[in-house]
Write an enzyme that holds these catalytic residues in place. Structure first.
Site, mmCIF file in Angstrom:
data_model
loop_
_atom_site.group_PDB
_atom_site.id
_atom_site.type_symbol
_atom_site.label_atom_id
_atom_site.label_comp_id
_atom_site.label_asym_id
_atom_site.label_seq_id
_atom_site.Cartn_x
_atom_site.Cartn_y
_atom_site.Cartn_z
ATOM 1 C CB ALA A 104 1.565 0.406 6.733
ATOM 2 N NE ARG B 56 6.719 4.974 9.812
ATOM 3 C CZ ARG B 56 5.614 5.031 9.055
ATOM 4 N NH1 ARG B 56 5.234 4.006 8.338
ATOM 5 N NH2 ARG B 56 4.880 6.125 9.012
ATOM 6 C CG LEU C 285 11.697 2.241 -0.897
ATOM 7 C CD1 LEU C 285 10.453 2.995 -1.335
ATOM 8 C CD2 LEU C 285 12.772 2.299 -1.974
ATOM 9 C CB SER C 286 12.391 4.561 5.128
ATOM 10 O OG SER C 286 11.336 3.759 5.640
ATOM 11 C CG ASP D 228 -0.543 -16.775 9.198
ATOM 12 O OD1 ASP D 228 0.495 -16.756 9.885
ATOM 13 O OD2 ASP D 228 -1.690 -16.767 9.691
ATOM 14 N N PRO E 43 0.786 -1.230 0.000
ATOM 15 C CG PRO E 43 -0.198 -1.162 2.101
ATOM 16 C CD PRO E 43 0.485 -2.092 1.154
ATOM 17 C CG ASN E 44 -0.348 4.319 1.196
ATOM 18 O OD1 ASN E 44 -1.298 4.831 0.598
ATOM 19 N ND2 ASN E 44 -0.462 3.799 2.390
ATOM 20 C CG HIS F 155 4.863 -1.614 10.469
ATOM 21 N ND1 HIS F 155 6.202 -1.914 10.583
ATOM 22 C CD2 HIS F 155 4.789 -0.603 9.557
ATOM 23 C CE1 HIS F 155 6.907 -1.087 9.808
ATOM 24 N NE2 HIS F 155 6.072 -0.300 9.165
ATOM 25 N NE ARG G 10 3.918 6.744 1.561
ATOM 26 C CZ ARG G 10 4.131 5.514 2.005
ATOM 27 N NH1 ARG G 10 4.571 4.579 1.187
ATOM 28 N NH2 ARG G 10 3.904 5.217 3.255
ATOM 29 C CD GLU H 43 9.515 -7.221 5.889
ATOM 30 O OE1 GLU H 43 8.932 -8.322 6.082
ATOM 31 O OE2 GLU H 43 9.494 -6.310 6.732
HETATM 32 C C1 DQA Z 1 8.025 1.313 3.962
HETATM 33 C C2 DQA Z 1 8.091 1.577 5.475
HETATM 34 C C3 DQA Z 1 6.714 1.411 6.117
HETATM 35 O O1 DQA Z 1 6.791 1.701 7.507
HETATM 36 C C4 DQA Z 1 5.718 2.344 5.474
HETATM 37 O O2 DQA Z 1 4.431 2.123 6.013
HETATM 38 C C5 DQA Z 1 5.696 2.244 3.992
HETATM 39 C C6 DQA Z 1 6.971 2.168 3.286
HETATM 40 C C7 DQA Z 1 9.386 1.590 3.282
HETATM 41 O O3 DQA Z 1 9.553 1.152 2.138
HETATM 42 O O4 DQA Z 1 10.247 2.257 3.862
HETATM 43 O O5 DQA Z 1 4.651 2.311 3.368
HETATM 44 O O6 DQA Z 1 7.717 -0.050 3.748
#
Ligand code: DQA
Length: 150
Positions: free
Chosen positions: A86, A120, A110-111, A96, A8-9, A89, A16, A107
């Site tokens: 997200a 987080r 980016l941050s 599962d 998501p996002n 988290h 963003r 996994e």
């Molecule tokens: C993220 C870190 C997550 O905490 C956040 O909700 C994201 C992006 C990252 O790529 O740093 O949507 O997964």
């Protein structure tokens, strides 16, 4: 084949919170990865059809789970790279789904999730992944793919 799943996002990358996530769009990152692995083959993969990297993004938990199941049981699949956003988290359902797969999952964030807000710091999906890369920006996806190709 290696499937790269973004949650998501992440479709909003580019606009963003660029201070955190950078200025590349998701399409920019995917095109950069395609170019970077041009010519790489999926060794030992009898079902290799010339497409090494497959990209998928969804904002929906169920669609991500469906994609994990579809990709994870595909013949010739080397592994999956996932940035669950997200969902990392708190989604036990995605955890599962990863745990049920016969292929390795890496996994990527980016941050650096450990240098951000407390909520987080915990990833419920990371313990069932082969490894986790966090904080290296788009390079994290490339390193994850390289490791799956070894
Ligand atoms: C993220 C870190 C997550 O905490 C956040 O909700 C994201 C992006 C990252 O790529 O740093 O949507 O997964």
């Amino acid at each position: 084949m290696i499937t790269i799943i973004n949650g998501p996002n992440l479709n909003l990358l580019g606009t963003r919170e660029p201070d955190i996530y950078g200025h590349d769009t998701l399409d920019d990152i995917n095109a950069w990865l395609t170019k970077r692995f041009e010519g790489a083959r999926s060794f030992g993969d009898s079902a290799f059809d010339g497409v090494l990297l497959e990209f998928f993004q969804s904002n929906c938990e169920g669609e991500i789970i469906d994609k994990l199941q579809e990709a994870g049981f595909k013949p010739g699949m080397r592994g999956i790279v996932i940035n669950p956003g997200a969902y990392a988290h708190y989604s036990i359902a995605i955890r599962d789904a990863i745990a049920a797969l016969p292929v390795p999952v890496i996994e990527v964030h980016l941050s650096n999730i450990h240098s951000r807000e407390d909520f987080r710091h915990r990833s419920v999906t990371a313990p069932v992944c082969r490894g986790i890369i966090s904080g290296l920006g788009k390079e994290g996806y490339a390193l994850a793919i390289e490791s799956l190709l070894k």
